[in-house]
Structures are given as C-alpha cells and as structure tokens.
Design an enzyme around this catalytic site. Structure first.
Site, PDB file in Angstrom:
ATOM      1  N   CYS A   1      41.148  37.166  36.730  1.00 29.85           N
ATOM      2  CA  CYS A   1      41.414  38.484  37.345  1.00 29.85           C
ATOM      3  C   CYS A   1      41.758  38.307  38.814  1.00 29.85           C
ATOM      4  O   CYS A   1      42.682  38.943  39.329  1.00 29.85           O
ATOM      5  CB  CYS A   1      40.206  39.405  37.218  1.00 29.85           C
ATOM      6  SG  CYS A   1      39.741  39.793  35.521  1.00 29.85           S
TER       7      CYS A   1
ATOM      8  N   CYS B   1      35.491  37.618  37.565  1.00 27.85           N
ATOM      9  CA  CYS B   1      36.483  37.055  36.636  1.00 27.85           C
ATOM     10  C   CYS B   1      37.537  36.239  37.397  1.00 27.85           C
ATOM     11  O   CYS B   1      38.329  36.801  38.151  1.00 27.85           O
ATOM     12  CB  CYS B   1      37.122  38.207  35.861  1.00 27.85           C
ATOM     13  SG  CYS B   1      38.586  37.765  34.925  1.00 27.85           S
TER      14      CYS B   1
END
Length: 104
Positions: free
Chosen positions: A32, A29
C-alpha cells in the site's frame, strides 16, 4: 488525492460523475505504501480525468467489509457511481494508467 471514510464514501464515489479510483489501504501495508507515490503521480498527470480517493481500512472498516475486501491494496474503479473493475495488489504505474484510460 482525497482521503475519504465510510461516512462520505457515497457522496464522494457513488454520487460522483466521471471516473473515480478508490484505493483501500492501511498504514501497516508495505505494498500500500509503495502504491502511494504511483497514485500521486497519476493524480498529478491525469488531473481532472480521474478522481483518486483513499480509504484507510483500519479507520473505515464498514465499506471494506461491505465490498468483501480481503487483501490490500484493493483498488476499485467507478464510473458515474457504478463499479466497473477491481485490481488487487501492487500494480506498476503503466498498468494503472492503461486501466484508467480504458475506462474513461
């Protein structure tokens, strides 16, 4: 910052005193990964005021499913074991600090 799993979530978050921020994330991600240095800075600057934990949703899918997480990063804020708020997506450091401080 501490990496936690489904196994120790309750002891590290739900049984904790004070404010705990839990970042649900994954290696793949992008947002993230962008959130990681922000949380590291906040952890250093705020010290004992907030405990920051990270849960990798690929390695610990049960808690993510239980909490209904559909997008990551999903950042949950707990106070004395009770969930008080959630933020989804990449957030600037200033917004994160204000959010945490408003729940201290």
């Amino acid at each position: 910052m501490k990496a936690i799993t489904d196994t120790d979530f309750d002891s590290e978050v739900l049984n904790a005193k004070g404010v705990v921020l839990v970042d649900f994330w994954a290696e793949w991600c992008g947002p993230c990964r962008q959130m990681l240095p922000i949380l590291e800075e906040i952890s250093k600057e705020m010290g004992d005021k907030v405990k920051i934990c990270k849960v990798n949703v690929d390695e610990s899918p049960d808690k993510a499913a239980e909490l209904g997480i559909r997008s990551i990063p999903s950042i949950f804020l707990y106070k004395d074991g009770k969930q008080v708020d959630v933020k989804v997506g990449l957030n600037p450091k200033s917004a994160m600090v204000s959010w945490i401080e408003s729940n201290l």
